[in-house]
Design a protein around this motif. Structure first.
Motif, PDB file in Angstrom:
ATOM      1  N   LYS B  41     -15.309 -22.951   6.886  1.00  0.00           N
ATOM      2  CA  LYS B  41     -15.087 -23.457   8.249  1.00  0.00           C
ATOM      3  C   LYS B  41     -13.598 -23.659   8.542  1.00  0.00           C
ATOM      4  O   LYS B  41     -13.094 -23.219   9.569  1.00  0.00           O
ATOM      5  N   THR B  42     -12.907 -24.333   7.623  1.00  0.00           N
ATOM      6  CA  THR B  42     -11.488 -24.613   7.842  1.00  0.00           C
ATOM      7  C   THR B  42     -10.692 -23.305   7.814  1.00  0.00           C
ATOM      8  O   THR B  42      -9.801 -23.093   8.643  1.00  0.00           O
ATOM      9  N   THR B  43     -11.027 -22.415   6.891  1.00  0.00           N
ATOM     10  CA  THR B  43     -10.365 -21.109   6.824  1.00  0.00           C
ATOM     11  C   THR B  43     -10.515 -20.379   8.159  1.00  0.00           C
ATOM     12  O   THR B  43      -9.571 -19.768   8.665  1.00  0.00           O
ATOM     13  N   LEU B  44     -11.694 -20.462   8.728  1.00  0.00           N
ATOM     14  CA  LEU B  44     -11.963 -19.783   9.997  1.00  0.00           C
ATOM     15  C   LEU B  44     -11.044 -20.293  11.106  1.00  0.00           C
ATOM     16  O   LEU B  44     -10.403 -19.504  11.804  1.00  0.00           O
ATOM     17  N   ILE B  45     -10.961 -21.617  11.269  1.00  0.00           N
ATOM     18  CA  ILE B  45     -10.158 -22.089  12.406  1.00  0.00           C
ATOM     19  C   ILE B  45      -8.656 -21.880  12.169  1.00  0.00           C
ATOM     20  O   ILE B  45      -7.907 -21.771  13.121  1.00  0.00           O
ATOM     21  N   LYS B  46      -8.254 -21.769  10.906  1.00  0.00           N
ATOM     22  CA  LYS B  46      -6.836 -21.478  10.648  1.00  0.00           C
ATOM     23  C   LYS B  46      -6.466 -20.062  11.100  1.00  0.00           C
ATOM     24  O   LYS B  46      -5.285 -19.750  11.241  1.00  0.00           O
ATOM     25  N   HIS B  47      -7.469 -19.197  11.298  1.00  0.00           N
ATOM     26  CA  HIS B  47      -7.195 -17.860  11.836  1.00  0.00           C
ATOM     27  C   HIS B  47      -6.943 -17.905  13.343  1.00  0.00           C
ATOM     28  O   HIS B  47      -6.450 -16.953  13.921  1.00  0.00           O
ATOM     29  N   ASN B  49      -4.972 -19.944  15.090  1.00  0.00           N
ATOM     30  CA  ASN B  49      -3.578 -20.094  15.525  1.00  0.00           C
ATOM     31  C   ASN B  49      -2.610 -19.386  14.578  1.00  0.00           C
ATOM     32  O   ASN B  49      -1.424 -19.676  14.580  1.00  0.00           O
ATOM     33  N   GLY B  50      -3.137 -18.462  13.798  1.00  0.00           N
ATOM     34  CA  GLY B  50      -2.263 -17.605  13.003  1.00  0.00           C
ATOM     35  C   GLY B  50      -1.771 -18.206  11.698  1.00  0.00           C
ATOM     36  O   GLY B  50      -0.962 -17.591  11.003  1.00  0.00           O
ATOM     37  N   LEU B  51      -2.247 -19.414  11.339  1.00  0.00           N
ATOM     38  CA  LEU B  51      -1.832 -19.983  10.055  1.00  0.00           C
ATOM     39  C   LEU B  51      -2.317 -19.093   8.922  1.00  0.00           C
ATOM     40  O   LEU B  51      -1.682 -18.994   7.879  1.00  0.00           O
ATOM     41  N   LEU B  52      -3.456 -18.471   9.135  1.00  0.00           N
ATOM     42  CA  LEU B  52      -3.934 -17.456   8.204  1.00  0.00           C
ATOM     43  C   LEU B  52      -4.159 -16.177   9.010  1.00  0.00           C
ATOM     44  O   LEU B  52      -4.513 -16.239  10.186  1.00  0.00           O
ATOM     45  N   ARG B  53      -3.938 -15.042   8.372  1.00  0.00           N
ATOM     46  CA  ARG B  53      -4.148 -13.755   9.033  1.00  0.00           C
ATOM     47  C   ARG B  53      -5.261 -13.008   8.303  1.00  0.00           C
ATOM     48  O   ARG B  53      -5.315 -13.045   7.067  1.00  0.00           O
ATOM     49  N   PRO B  54      -6.129 -12.325   9.045  1.00  0.00           N
ATOM     50  CA  PRO B  54      -7.272 -11.682   8.383  1.00  0.00           C
ATOM     51  C   PRO B  54      -6.824 -10.562   7.438  1.00  0.00           C
ATOM     52  O   PRO B  54      -5.831  -9.891   7.720  1.00  0.00           O
ATOM     53  N   MET B  55      -7.560 -10.401   6.326  1.00  0.00           N
ATOM     54  CA  MET B  55      -7.246  -9.303   5.418  1.00  0.00           C
ATOM     55  C   MET B  55      -7.920  -8.030   5.896  1.00  0.00           C
ATOM     56  O   MET B  55      -7.503  -6.928   5.571  1.00  0.00           O
ATOM     57  N   ARG B  56      -9.010  -8.221   6.616  1.00  0.00           N
ATOM     58  CA  ARG B  56      -9.698  -7.098   7.253  1.00  0.00           C
ATOM     59  C   ARG B  56     -10.262  -7.643   8.539  1.00  0.00           C
ATOM     60  O   ARG B  56     -10.561  -8.829   8.626  1.00  0.00           O
ATOM     61  N   GLY B  57     -10.441  -6.805   9.564  1.00  0.00           N
ATOM     62  CA  GLY B  57     -10.986  -7.287  10.823  1.00  0.00           C
ATOM     63  C   GLY B  57      -9.885  -7.732  11.772  1.00  0.00           C
ATOM     64  O   GLY B  57      -8.696  -7.692  11.425  1.00  0.00           O
ATOM     65  N   VAL B  59      -8.535 -10.460  15.140  1.00  0.00           N
ATOM     66  CA  VAL B  59      -8.651 -11.723  15.881  1.00  0.00           C
ATOM     67  C   VAL B  59      -7.936 -11.550  17.219  1.00  0.00           C
ATOM     68  O   VAL B  59      -6.780 -11.124  17.255  1.00  0.00           O
ATOM     69  N   PHE B  60      -8.635 -11.847  18.310  1.00  0.00           N
ATOM     70  CA  PHE B  60      -8.012 -11.813  19.636  1.00  0.00           C
ATOM     71  C   PHE B  60      -7.970 -13.223  20.202  1.00  0.00           C
ATOM     72  O   PHE B  60      -8.972 -13.947  20.145  1.00  0.00           O
ATOM     73  N   VAL B  61      -6.813 -13.614  20.721  1.00  0.00           N
ATOM     74  CA  VAL B  61      -6.677 -14.940  21.317  1.00  0.00           C
ATOM     75  C   VAL B  61      -6.131 -14.783  22.727  1.00  0.00           C
ATOM     76  O   VAL B  61      -5.102 -14.107  22.920  1.00  0.00           O
ATOM     77  N   ASP B  62      -6.794 -15.337  23.689  1.00  0.00           N
ATOM     78  CA  ASP B  62      -6.374 -15.297  25.089  1.00  0.00           C
ATOM     79  C   ASP B  62      -6.038 -13.863  25.522  1.00  0.00           C
ATOM     80  O   ASP B  62      -5.007 -13.607  26.135  1.00  0.00           O
ATOM     81  N   GLY B  63      -6.897 -12.932  25.174  1.00  0.00           N
ATOM     82  CA  GLY B  63      -6.754 -11.567  25.661  1.00  0.00           C
ATOM     83  C   GLY B  63      -5.851 -10.667  24.843  1.00  0.00           C
ATOM     84  O   GLY B  63      -5.812  -9.461  25.085  1.00  0.00           O
ATOM     85  N   GLY B  64      -5.120 -11.232  23.866  1.00  0.00           N
ATOM     86  CA  GLY B  64      -4.216 -10.369  23.098  1.00  0.00           C
ATOM     87  C   GLY B  64      -4.550 -10.400  21.618  1.00  0.00           C
ATOM     88  O   GLY B  64      -5.152 -11.358  21.132  1.00  0.00           O
ATOM     89  N   ASN B  65      -4.162  -9.347  20.906  1.00  0.00           N
ATOM     90  CA  ASN B  65      -4.388  -9.324  19.468  1.00  0.00           C
ATOM     91  C   ASN B  65      -3.480 -10.368  18.813  1.00  0.00           C
ATOM     92  O   ASN B  65      -2.266 -10.355  18.993  1.00  0.00           O
ATOM     93  N   ALA B  66      -4.096 -11.278  18.048  1.00  0.00           N
ATOM     94  CA  ALA B  66      -3.327 -12.376  17.459  1.00  0.00           C
ATOM     95  C   ALA B  66      -2.262 -11.866  16.496  1.00  0.00           C
ATOM     96  O   ALA B  66      -1.254 -12.523  16.271  1.00  0.00           O
ATOM     97  N   SER B  67      -2.462 -10.669  15.936  1.00  0.00           N
ATOM     98  CA  SER B  67      -1.517 -10.168  14.933  1.00  0.00           C
ATOM     99  C   SER B  67      -0.148  -9.893  15.547  1.00  0.00           C
ATOM    100  O   SER B  67       0.851  -9.837  14.858  1.00  0.00           O
ATOM    101  N   SER B  68      -0.101  -9.727  16.882  1.00  0.00           N
ATOM    102  CA  SER B  68       1.193  -9.454  17.512  1.00  0.00           C
ATOM    103  C   SER B  68       1.878 -10.738  17.981  1.00  0.00           C
ATOM    104  O   SER B  68       2.928 -10.705  18.595  1.00  0.00           O
ATOM    105  N   LYS B  69       1.245 -11.898  17.690  1.00  0.00           N
ATOM    106  CA  LYS B  69       1.844 -13.160  18.142  1.00  0.00           C
ATOM    107  C   LYS B  69       2.217 -14.044  16.958  1.00  0.00           C
ATOM    108  O   LYS B  69       1.543 -14.035  15.932  1.00  0.00           O
ATOM    109  N   SER B  70       3.293 -14.821  17.134  1.00  0.00           N
ATOM    110  CA  SER B  70       3.723 -15.725  16.069  1.00  0.00           C
ATOM    111  C   SER B  70       2.866 -16.988  16.085  1.00  0.00           C
ATOM    112  O   SER B  70       2.167 -17.265  17.060  1.00  0.00           O
ATOM    113  N   VAL B  71       2.947 -17.762  15.000  1.00  0.00           N
ATOM    114  CA  VAL B  71       2.217 -19.033  14.935  1.00  0.00           C
ATOM    115  C   VAL B  71       2.667 -19.941  16.085  1.00  0.00           C
ATOM    116  O   VAL B  71       1.869 -20.624  16.713  1.00  0.00           O
TER     117      VAL B  71
END
Lengths: 289, 274
Positions: B41-47, B49-57, B59-71
């Motif tokens: 559960k905690t690992t999930l929510i850390k994804h 806001n970018g504290l953790l980044r997925p190893m596969r798969g 994450v989109f936040v507010d319409g954009g791919n989270a990987s292109s945004k900083s924490v």
């Protein structure tokens, strides 16, 4: 089970007009608290957050005043020992404390060392230490965590380790400050079951808890605190159905709440229930009479 | 608002915490994530806001791919309140603690001060501004940690175990506050074991076990599924226990009660119906 020659005439714990103010704090954390705890009791301490519950726990095992310093008045005696004149280490076999925040309690690199740490420091025989380590790893289901570093564990796992390490001291009194707060409900139930069993075997327990749904049924006595003072103290059924709980905003078991609502509507059930089963039984009795 | 697609994560490649998690959270949702200790559960929510980044798969936040945004960018959108406030708090007064985050995100001193005062009063922390977070009780420190995130007024608020150490009154106040924020459009996510808190205040529940989602839907149906409860190490709340016990003796009483008034009415019916 517990043999530490003591004066049977004295209460196990006695607070005599005890007050405490943390260094730098504006107000007293405890105000003239007087309390006696006898052997074999299972006491649940509850009250609004910030009311002094944690300070009460720390005063029993000597962390107040020896680690947390501050202004102090009155005395606390544990097993006849004045905590002011003793050290935390000397008090350890008498009163073991499970902290509210397990991260602050764990000091070693793995579960085995953590459980052995307390008994080693008390000079327990190595063979007995090994026995206790295995016993508590088994009892608290820590086998899969054996080699894990405490700081890599989840909050719930840390709490189970902290409980094992404290029980391994085999203290006369176990003081536990919200010991199941990070645990999922099934694990919490298991731990509370273990504590109830230790209490039946003679360990005195003082436990701080907000979730009375889970714990009220095990307690022999409930203490309500507010603003650094004990405001009510007695039998769990009387305490939890008293108006003091409502005034303090204490969450009483749902079964007890329903009982009180029914009473207001003129439906008397005779006894105060603490669990769903008890309430259901009372309804059955009432419907038959 | 937040979409996860087949997210996998393991800590240092050793311990697998997420094994293919997919879900969609819409703006204005109010939902709970429940599951056993170590379910991820905690690992999930850390994804979120970018504290953790997925190893596969993805994450989109507010319409954009989270990987292109900083924490820092993501934190403006998703405010995360940690389980253990001591991992979050580090300054010597409550006020500095709250203003720190705001100033870092570019708010003016004046604006930050106003937001700080407003947040303190919302959380019944008036008069705590000058105190050290470390002189406060465990329950109070949790509220300070919440205040420091709330003051940022993020679009999504994710809270890890917010009810720990809170008495019943504080829990009610917290629930009211979260509902109020939610009504103003804030998406609210809680990770918790507190089944009564969820049943009373959260319409949607995601249940996790062993790094996967095992159920996602209306809270009442997710939490009346015994298989889900077992997988998530959840026990039924005392109200439901009462309802089930009553139902065994009085089959006419419903065993699926979630509210106090429902059980109360069922008992009144039994006692007055004879």
């Amino acid at each position: 089970m517990f043999q530490l020659g003591r004066n049977d005439l004295l209460p196990l714990i006695e607070f005599a007009d005890f007050s405490f103010k943390y260094l730098g704090a504006d107000s007293l954390a405890l105000r003239k608290v007087s309390l006696t705890v006898e052997e074999d009791e299972y006491i649940v301490v509850t009250g609004p957050s910030g009311c002094g519950k944690t300070t009460l726990c720390r005063a029993i095992n000597g962390l107040v005043p020896h680690f947390h310093r501050g202004y102090i008045a009155g005395n606390v005696y544990v097993d006849g020992i004045n905590t002011r004149e003793s050290t935390v280490a000397q008090l350890a076999p008498h009163a073991g404390l499970v902290f509210q925040n397990p991260t602050n309690q764990l000091v070693t690199l793995n579960v085995e060392k953590e459980i052995a740490f307390g008994p080693e420091n008390l000079g327990v025989e190595p063979s007995e230490i090994r026995r206790r380590v295995e016993h508590f790893i088994d009892l608290l289901e820590l086998e899969s965590l054996r080699e894990k570093h405490p700081h890599e564990m989840s909050g719930g796992e840390q709490q189970r380790v902290a409980m094992a390490a404290t029980l391994a001291l085999q203290p006369r009194v176990l003081v536990a400050d919200e010991p199941t707060s990070n645990l999922d409900p099934k694990s919490a139930e298991k731990i509370l079951g273990i504590l109830a069993e230790f209490n039946r075997k003679g360990m005195t327990i003082v436990l701080v808890e907000h979730r009375l749904d889970l714990i009220a049924k095990d307690a022999s006595r409930v203490i309500l605190m507010d603003n650094g003072q004990i405001v009510a103290d007695g039998n769990p059924r009387e305490m939890l159905s008293s108006s003091v709980c409502a005034e303090l905003g204490i969450g009483i078991p749902k079964a007890t709440q329903i009982y009180m609502k029914l009473e207001k509507r003129g439906l008397k059930l005779g006894r105060v229930p603490l669990t769903g089963e008890e309430l259901s039984d009372l309804v059955e009795e009432a419907s038959c009479s | 608002m937040i979409i996860m697609e087949d997210v996998h994560f393991s800590y240092e490649g050793l311990y697998t915490a997420l094994r293919g998690v997919s879900f969609q959270i819409n703006q204005g949702d109010r939902l709970a994530i429940m599951g056993a200790n170590g379910a991820g559960k905690t690992t999930l929510i850390k994804h979120m806001n970018g504290l953790l980044r997925p190893m596969r798969g993805r994450v989109f936040v507010d319409g954009g791919n989270a990987s292109s945004k900083s924490v820092a960018e993501l934190s403006r959108i998703v405010g995360l309140v940690w389980q253990n406030p001591d991992h979050q708090l580090f300054l010597d007064t409550v006020e500095k603690e709250i203003i720190f985050g705001l100033r870092n995100l570019g708010f003016s001193q004046e604006d930050a001060q106003q937001r700080c005062d407003r947040t303190l009063s919302k959380l019944s922390l008036e008069g705590f501004g000058e105190r050290s977070p470390f002189s406060l009780s465990g329950g109070e420190r949790k509220r300070v940690a919440l205040a420091s995130v709330l003051a940022i007024e993020p679009l999504v608020l994710a809270l890890d175990e917010p009810t720990i150490g809170q008495d019943a009154r504080q829990k009610e106040l917290l629930a009211d506050l979260l509902k109020e924020l939610n009504e103003k459009g804030c998406t609210v996510i809680v990770v918790t074991h507190d089944i009564e808190f969820v049943v009373e205040h959260f319409p949607r529940t995601i249940a996790m076990a062993d790094g996967k989602i095992v159920a996602d839907g209306p809270t009442r149906s997710v939490l009346s599924n015994q298989q889900v409860l077992d997988l998530c190490s959840l026990t039924i709340p005392q109200l439901t226990q009462t309802a089930r016990a009553l139902h065994r003796t009085f089959p006419t009483a419903s065993e699926r009660c979630f509210l106090l008034s429902e059980v109360e009415d069922a008992i009144v019916e039994i006692l007055e119906g004879q």
